[in-house]
Write a protein that holds these residues in place. Sequence first.
Motif, short mmCIF file in Angstrom:
data_model
loop_
_atom_site.label_atom_id
_atom_site.label_comp_id
_atom_site.label_asym_id
_atom_site.label_seq_id
_atom_site.Cartn_x
_atom_site.Cartn_y
_atom_site.Cartn_z
N ARG A 86 0.83 -1.21 0.00
CA ARG A 86 0.00 0.00 0.00
C ARG A 86 0.87 1.26 0.00
NH1 ARG A 86 -5.51 -0.72 1.50
NH2 ARG A 86 -5.68 1.54 1.31
N GLN A 124 -1.66 7.66 -11.00
CA GLN A 124 -2.67 8.64 -10.64
C GLN A 124 -2.03 9.80 -9.92
OE1 GLN A 124 -5.83 7.21 -8.10
NE2 GLN A 124 -7.01 9.08 -8.29
N MET A 127 0.79 7.73 -7.01
CA MET A 127 -0.05 6.57 -6.71
C MET A 127 -0.09 5.70 -7.96
SD MET A 127 -2.20 4.89 -4.79
CE MET A 127 -2.93 6.00 -3.58
N LEU A 150 -1.84 2.35 -9.75
CA LEU A 150 -2.99 1.47 -9.72
C LEU A 150 -2.86 0.38 -10.77
CD1 LEU A 150 -5.90 4.08 -9.40
CD2 LEU A 150 -5.05 2.58 -7.62
N ASP A 176 -6.02 -1.82 -4.78
CA ASP A 176 -6.13 -0.73 -3.82
C ASP A 176 -5.13 0.40 -4.08
OD1 ASP A 176 -6.98 -2.81 -0.96
OD2 ASP A 176 -8.21 -1.87 -2.50
N GLY A 177 -4.13 0.13 -4.90
CA GLY A 177 -3.14 1.16 -5.19
C GLY A 177 -1.90 1.06 -4.31
N ARG A 233 1.03 3.68 -2.92
CA ARG A 233 1.54 5.05 -2.82
C ARG A 233 3.05 4.97 -2.74
NH1 ARG A 233 -0.63 9.88 -3.59
NH2 ARG A 233 -2.45 9.35 -2.34
N GLN A 271 -14.05 6.56 -6.86
CA GLN A 271 -12.92 6.23 -5.99
C GLN A 271 -13.15 6.87 -4.63
OE1 GLN A 271 -9.00 7.86 -6.87
NE2 GLN A 271 -8.08 5.86 -6.52
N PRO A 312 -12.61 7.59 -0.50
CA PRO A 312 -11.36 7.87 0.23
C PRO A 312 -10.54 6.61 0.53
CG PRO A 312 -13.15 9.19 1.11
CD PRO A 312 -13.76 8.26 0.10
N SER A 313 -11.11 5.47 0.60
CA SER A 313 -10.37 4.22 0.82
C SER A 313 -9.57 3.80 -0.41
CB SER A 313 -11.31 3.09 1.21
OG SER A 313 -12.23 2.83 0.15
N ARG A 314 -9.81 4.46 -1.53
CA ARG A 314 -9.00 4.41 -2.75
C ARG A 314 -9.34 3.36 -3.77
NH1 ARG A 314 -2.87 4.72 -1.07
NH2 ARG A 314 -3.52 2.75 -0.19
N GLN A 315 -10.05 2.30 -3.46
CA GLN A 315 -10.30 1.31 -4.51
C GLN A 315 -11.30 1.86 -5.51
OE1 GLN A 315 -12.12 -2.56 -3.61
NE2 GLN A 315 -10.48 -3.46 -4.84
#
Lengths: 113, 115
Positions: free
Chosen positions: A9, A37, A88, A90, A106-107, A109, B39, B41-44
């Motif tokens: 993450r 992103q 970020m 993805l 979930d990406g 960072r 999207q 705030p939890s980002r998925q």
Amino acid sequence: DVKVTQSSRYLVKRTGEKVFLECVQDMDHENMFWYRQDPGLGLRLIYFSYDVKMKEKGDIPEGYSVSREKKERFSLILESASTNQTSMYLCASTSGPAEKPQHFGDGTRLSIL
Amino acid sequence: AQTVTQSQPEMSVQEAETVTLSCTYDTSESNYYLFWYKQPPSRQMILVIRQEAYKQQNATENRFSVNFQKAAKSFSLKISDSQLGDTAMYFCAFEGGGSNYKLTFGKGTLLTVNP
């Protein structure tokens, strides 16, 4: 449900390091994607793969490479990390036609110091 | 190359009210697909709604609907009865018919639903 898992993450690396971002999907999807992103820029496609060992450049491939040795895994590689690659990242996958949407992880960072 | 434009960087709406997010695109293709992704705030990133260009009927998914104007190349998202959980970044995306499923995204609209 489709699950797309990105290995980290949060990741902090130093300038010049070789960085690997890993992505695994569990639904046997042929197509996988890496996006970057950034605020105010939306998502930009770095690379995508439509089959094992097949890859194509997206809109911003400079400074990146990818590897897809197995169908479920798509790796993004920063050959020599630079501070402007702080972002970020993805990962996404899809099985094909647009009726089946892209599924995102979930990406990660990534900070390059 | 296709472009997708979201002209509203930020919007806010009161809970239970209706809000419309704008999206325009540019393409020379006749067969394509349009999407709205959310999207939180939890980002998925998750898909909200999709529209096939050859279908004249506007897509609807519960409280979410689109106004697809093909000639004007416009694809707006309407959220009815806004809920606090609708607070998120919303991205409009385009997929060409022969693009290997690549998506071109707009820059996004940050929607805040206020109690």
